[in-house]
Design a protein around this motif. Structure first.
Motif, short mmCIF file in Angstrom:
data_model
loop_
_atom_site.label_atom_id
_atom_site.label_comp_id
_atom_site.label_asym_id
_atom_site.label_seq_id
_atom_site.Cartn_x
_atom_site.Cartn_y
_atom_site.Cartn_z
N TYR A 3 84.90 9.10 53.28
CA TYR A 3 84.97 7.76 52.71
C TYR A 3 83.87 7.54 51.69
CZ TYR A 3 88.20 7.06 56.52
OH TYR A 3 89.25 7.18 57.37
N GLY A 4 83.02 8.55 51.49
CA GLY A 4 82.13 8.54 50.34
C GLY A 4 80.98 7.56 50.38
N TYR A 5 80.40 7.29 51.54
CA TYR A 5 79.16 6.52 51.53
C TYR A 5 78.07 7.33 52.21
CZ TYR A 5 75.66 2.92 51.92
OH TYR A 5 74.49 2.23 51.81
N ASN A 6 76.97 7.50 51.54
CA ASN A 6 75.81 8.19 52.11
C ASN A 6 74.67 7.21 52.24
OD1 ASN A 6 77.01 10.84 52.07
ND2 ASN A 6 76.84 10.69 49.85
N GLY A 7 74.10 7.11 53.41
CA GLY A 7 72.98 6.21 53.59
C GLY A 7 72.03 6.75 54.63
N LYS A 8 70.90 6.11 54.73
CA LYS A 8 69.88 6.57 55.68
C LYS A 8 69.37 5.43 56.55
CE LYS A 8 68.33 10.45 52.90
NZ LYS A 8 67.46 10.86 51.80
N ILE A 9 69.08 5.77 57.78
CA ILE A 9 68.50 4.84 58.73
C ILE A 9 67.12 5.36 59.09
CG2 ILE A 9 68.81 3.67 60.95
CD1 ILE A 9 71.20 3.21 59.11
N TRP A 99 63.40 -8.87 49.17
CA TRP A 99 63.09 -7.78 50.11
C TRP A 99 64.33 -6.96 50.48
CZ3 TRP A 99 64.21 -6.10 55.06
CH2 TRP A 99 63.32 -5.18 55.62
N PRO A 100 65.48 -7.61 50.76
CA PRO A 100 66.64 -6.82 51.15
C PRO A 100 67.05 -5.80 50.07
CG PRO A 100 66.96 -9.12 51.72
CD PRO A 100 65.73 -9.06 50.87
N ALA A 101 67.14 -6.26 48.83
CA ALA A 101 67.51 -5.32 47.76
C ALA A 101 66.46 -4.21 47.63
CB ALA A 101 67.63 -6.08 46.44
N GLU A 102 65.17 -4.59 47.76
CA GLU A 102 64.11 -3.59 47.60
C GLU A 102 64.13 -2.57 48.74
OE1 GLU A 102 62.46 -3.96 44.68
OE2 GLU A 102 61.45 -2.03 44.96
N LEU A 103 64.48 -3.02 49.95
CA LEU A 103 64.61 -2.07 51.06
C LEU A 103 65.66 -1.02 50.68
CD1 LEU A 103 64.20 -0.98 53.96
CD2 LEU A 103 65.92 -2.64 54.73
N LYS A 104 66.78 -1.49 50.15
CA LYS A 104 67.84 -0.55 49.73
C LYS A 104 67.31 0.40 48.66
CE LYS A 104 72.23 0.58 49.99
NZ LYS A 104 73.21 -0.43 50.39
N PHE A 105 66.59 -0.16 47.69
CA PHE A 105 66.05 0.68 46.61
C PHE A 105 65.04 1.71 47.15
CE2 PHE A 105 66.55 -3.32 43.74
CZ PHE A 105 67.92 -3.16 43.74
N SER A 106 64.42 1.37 48.27
CA SER A 106 63.45 2.29 48.86
C SER A 106 64.15 3.46 49.56
CB SER A 106 62.54 1.56 49.85
OG SER A 106 63.18 1.42 51.11
N GLY A 107 65.47 3.33 49.75
CA GLY A 107 66.23 4.46 50.28
C GLY A 107 66.85 4.27 51.64
N PHE A 108 66.75 3.07 52.20
CA PHE A 108 67.24 2.89 53.57
C PHE A 108 68.17 1.69 53.72
CE2 PHE A 108 63.28 5.27 53.88
CZ PHE A 108 63.72 6.37 54.62
N ASP A 109 69.08 1.83 54.68
CA ASP A 109 69.98 0.72 55.03
C ASP A 109 69.47 -0.06 56.23
OD1 ASP A 109 72.01 1.32 53.08
OD2 ASP A 109 72.45 3.09 54.27
N ALA A 110 68.59 0.57 56.99
CA ALA A 110 68.09 -0.13 58.17
C ALA A 110 66.82 0.54 58.68
CB ALA A 110 69.15 -0.12 59.29
N ILE A 111 66.05 -0.28 59.37
CA ILE A 111 64.85 0.21 60.05
C ILE A 111 64.99 -0.14 61.52
CG2 ILE A 111 62.33 0.11 60.11
CD1 ILE A 111 62.54 -1.32 57.31
N VAL A 112 64.93 0.89 62.36
CA VAL A 112 65.05 0.67 63.80
C VAL A 112 63.66 0.83 64.41
CG1 VAL A 112 66.18 1.47 65.92
CG2 VAL A 112 67.40 1.60 63.72
N LEU A 113 63.16 -0.27 64.94
CA LEU A 113 61.77 -0.30 65.41
C LEU A 113 61.73 -0.30 66.93
CD1 LEU A 113 60.90 -3.08 62.86
CD2 LEU A 113 59.89 -0.77 62.79
#
Lengths: 625, 625
Positions: A3-9, A99-113
């Motif tokens: 489905y062509g989506y690559n992302g990182k958590i 912040w949300p857009a910048e998080l994406k620009f930083s390379g991640f879709d989510a941060i699990v703490l």
């Protein structure tokens, strides 16, 4: 074939300091999309049953979606998800900004703490690299100072920072997570969870622009939005405060702890009044042309950096408390943003305390000698400061939220609560907008006004655009009456599914809604297709919303919640006094019947718990039964 | 402010002869769309509980949809709906041809037939005018002759006629309603209902072309279809008989009353063999380029006017009965079309009788001296003729269908039944295609192969087009295994909703499907929008499908049906013999768990009855509880 989506958590264990990167499958992304549904996935997978919301076993997820960072109006939203220290059930809070857009620009879709840091730290994510840094020197700072300090020490003014103020550090149960000093993940105490982990802030920076499958289609959608900004110019001109007057006229402006729906001082709380007096400018989130965000300034009192009060803040710190002073409300807003507290729960908790005090249920000693009467703006501000720092008897009591405070002082105080599942009610009144009686009762994270469409827009006289948008969601039969009948239950449920999708796709509800917003559900569907290249249908998107809703209910069921938790407070069944809603009250039988019907529509058992078959249908049979 | 569809419903009271025209609202049309959902509306509103299926209180609806008559491939379908004399529950039968389009051209979307005529009549609808005419001279005629006679006496060869043959007149419980002598509303005995009303035929003619909101879009969809006809050339070249070989290879060709999934004589039943031997030409329905319909001719035996056998007919009159003679099967097809009988129930009933005879459960007297053994083609043909005219012991017995016949002769005969809810099983085997174990059990009008997608297409190796189409229905996770797990239950349920929509929109399942057809669900959604101008989403269309499904279940619940009626026959749990499926059987526990899960997915109670809340969600709270 994919489905062509690559992302990182990004997975961060604060106990050990370890940091890992996960790359989920494209089926995972298409199933959960992002935001709330994605956050819930990690919370359900990682938080053990019965975990202390403020202990190391709770997991806090900050997430954006497959759409975030795409330069279209209303796509820069993030979600905080964890077990809530306010409700003990699932927590969910949404915020906008950059912040949300910048998080994406930083390379991640989510941060699990996960876990709990032995000492204060902050997380710095820079173009795909992440590190935990010492935050001892930041602990105790207010939100604006934290942001400035981090930008300064990392040497980049374009870094976006989200974090907690003293309220989060002090585990105020309705503490928020704030970016830009004025965008808050306000509800359900997510800031306290972050505080319990001793994570002061998350700074993000990057240049990784999101992939877009169909650039031309996205540009067309953006341009269409620009061309239609005039359709939402009330929101643009006056912000969310635009509705103060109409709420009052309808008898739906909560006044003096929900005893009335009309407030004699409403005119000095209106958006138009704000524009004429203290408004300095209009602010916006990343790439959004609506500019609903207010910036106000009151010399020597309210700084523009803290933004300006939204309608909810105006009503909860204002009319809810019987206060007509917009400067004081704006200062209260500043305090909440500086210390990091939800304005809704803060204002509503103070309003409750005011009524308790007037009725003698709180003594002078309980309130540290404050004259905590309705209308006393100084007392409201003093109470806010005390809560945020847990100072004095009053601060310590109210930092627990009104429901716990009522349980502590006992007696009649419980009868005065305006809470569901322990969360204070927003500034839209179920007595008047009857669909809210249902959604406030059943919403998994407590009373919430952003989880379904309110009924006044569901109107046979609605303009053609609204009518078409509702029809796109299968809602063909307008039902404007103040009654919670089958048609309105369906309206509430279907729009809830759509909002639930929006909260997973991280699409702003002020740009993308089922009725009065810039774009409607049809364009939302088109946008997801254009950005991702997925051939998604509205059926699939509504199932995403349903999936998220069922994940929340499944979490709550696991923690023992059921129908007994889907209860409106006593006060809503007592007649309102004055104005257009004089004598109006919610109907108990009507509400109970609506809840029964809603459960059945949702495919849940009569305790409000998703059946195993419903979970299986949604691909959620991995959730333990 | 409206949705812009104007249509008419013709109400005919056969008892009194009165004829009325109704013009429903556009909201009604957008809610029910047409076909099955629309027919069910009138059946639920008008048929009293407990009404005799063959008495005057039953109501028969023949309906088309808001799309019918539009010149796009696969849009000329009609539906017959009534209480079924075969199952005692809801009846539903779909057919193609030219009659559906011509009914629309005559000015009507549906004909609601009530009461019972004192004498044989036929209905003549000519450009918006309708009249009942005497049919005494037509009573007893076979379907081809009836059509020819009516065209002749009304003086117009372009009149389309649908009607009943001697089987319908004789109340054979699986009698069909046939147009063009070769297009049949085959299943659930709708022809017997028509016969009980003494309505011989309905002749239609008109020039009222349907309104099209977006002509250019409709033309584009048609052209796209023409350009892609090559993608379905197997169906075009060999018709539905194309699959005989692959069914046998998979062990899924029902043989000798479902005791085996492989038939040694399959090669002389194949579509390719037909094309090389008796095929005369390819036929089509109104405006359809696929041309799946066969026309065969066997000198002095089978006339081309009766068309040619479909796969279902080949399997039920062929392998089901152990017969490898395609000419005999074609003659059997002709007998069924001439007399007006469902080939599936007819063939399966005879196969059951053959096994009974071989096992001594039917005596020589019971079968009127026929050598009713598997493989005896002459006996099969003789039995068909006897059934259609209710002649002899055998004809009278089998005209009741196999379930009633088994109850009558008693003993072990019931163990040999291949029925659900009293309806005989089509020629796809649940042992091999496991999703069918579920749908055959739960389908409201008995075992049916056209009510959901079969699992072999649900394959991780499916080509990109199939994968995208299934994804459009929210089915992202391929599950090819022969197991009825949660994912496959969801697959069955979601595709059932889509098929249920198709059966209401009267879209041919061989042109518009979720996987292997010319068009997929995405184009289906686009087409509805283009024709009607409604901004419908796939969410709304799937709800139309769900609405129709729930109406059927609600009807059945009213008549006392529940989980006990959702039962597969004993034989399916006995191992098959020979071929690729040697030793394979359905699993009882797996099937029961799947039914439980399916009910929960559908939002029904554990008796399989829609809850009041589910009905309310679908706008069906007018159905009495």
């Amino acid at each position: 074939m994919g489905y062509g989506y690559n992302g990182k958590i990004l997975h961060v264990n604060l106990t050990t300091g370890s940091i890992d990167v996960e790359e989920p499958t494209d089926v995972f992304y298409r199933t959960y999309v992002g935001g709330s549904a994605l956050g819930l996935y990690y919370v359900l997978k990682n938080v053990p049953k019965g975990a202390d919301p403020l202990g190391p076993d709770n997991v806090l997820v900050l997430s954006v979606s497959v759409l975030t960072g795409v330069p279209v109006h209303g796509l820069s939203r993030s979600v905080a998800t964890a077990r809530s220290p306010l409700t003990g059930l699932i927590g969910d809070a949404q915020a906008g900004g950059f912040w949300p857009a910048e998080l994406k620009f930083s390379g991640f879709d989510a941060i699990v703490l996960k876990g709990q840091s032995p000492r204060p730290v902050y997380l710095w994510i820079n173009n795909g690299r992440a590190e935990l840094r010492d935050a001892s020197h930041l602990w105790g700072l207010e939100n604006l100072e934290t942001m400035q300090q981090i930008r300064s020490e990392l040497g980049d003014e374009k870094i976006e920072v989200t974090g907690i103020g003293p309220a989060g550090e002090n585990l105020v149960r309705f503490a928020s997570i704030v970016s830009m000093a004025n965008r808050a993940h306000g509800r359900t105490g997510m800031g306290a969870v972050m505080g319990s982990k001793r994570l002061k802030a998350i700074a993000v920076r990057g240049d990784k622009r999101p992939a877009i499958a169909d650039q031309e289609a996205v540009r067309r959608i953006t341009r269409w939005g620009v061309d239609h900004l005039g359709d939402v110019d009330g929101l643009a001109k006056y912000g969310t405060a635009n509705i103060v007057g109409s709420q009052d006229a309808a008898g739906g402006l909560p006044t003096r702890n929900f005893t009335s729906g009309t407030f004699e001082g409403y005119e000095t709380l209106e958006g138009e009044y704000m524009a004429e007096t203290i408004l300095k400018e209009r602010d916006t989130c990343y790439a959004c042309g609506v500019k609903c965000k207010r910036v106000v300034e009151v010399k020597d009192r309210v700084r523009p950096e803290y933004g300006g009060p939204e309608y909810e803040t105006i009503a909860t710190l204002g009319s809810y408390c019987g206060i007509a002073d917009l400067a004081a409300v704006s200062e209260g807003n500043q305090i909440c943003n500086a210390l990091g507290m939800d304005t809704i729960s803060a204002g509503a908790t103070i309003a409750w305390a005011m009524e308790c005090y007037e009725k003698g249920l709180l003594t002078a000693s309980d309130v540290d000698g404050l004259d905590l009467r309705f209308g006393n703006a100084d007392a409201m501000l003093a109470a806010l400061r005390a809560i945020g720092r847990r100072q004095g008897n009053l601060g310590r009591l109210l930092a627990e939220g009104s429901a716990r405070a009522a349980a502590k002082i006992g007696g009649k105080a419980t009868d005065l609560l305006i809470t569901v599942k322990g969360q204070e009610m927003p500034a839209h009144m179920p007595q008047v907008k009857r669909s809210l009686a249902l959604i406030y009762a059943v919403n998994p994270f407590g009373a919430d006004h952003m989880s379904s469409e309110h009924d006044p827009n569901y109107n046979p006289d609605a303009e053609e655009t609204k009518r078409r948008r509702l029809a796109y969601l299968g809602l063909l039969n307008p039902q404007p009456d103040r009654v919670l009948n089958a048609e309105k239950v369906r309206f509430t449920y279907y729009t809830e599914l759509f909002y639930s999708f929006l909260d997973s796709a991280c699409m702003c509800q002020f740009d993308w809604g089922p009725a009065w917003t810039l774009y409607g559900p049809e364009e939302a569907n088109e946008l997801v297709r254009a950005v991702t290249g997925w051939n998604v249908s509205m059926f699939e998107l509504m199932k995403v919303g349903e999936r998220r809703l069922n994940m929340m209910r499944a979490f709550n069921a696991r923690e023992g919640a059921g129908r007994a938790h889907d209860r409106l407070p006593k006060r809503l069944f007592e007649p309102l006094k004055g104005g257009a809603s004089d004598g109006v009250a919610c109907d108990h039988g009507e509400t109970e019947r609506a809840i029964d019907m809603y459960y059945q529509m949702a495919g849940w058992d009569n305790n409000g718990t998703p059946t195993r078959g419903k979970l299986a249908e949604l691909g959620l049979d991995w959730i333990p039964g």
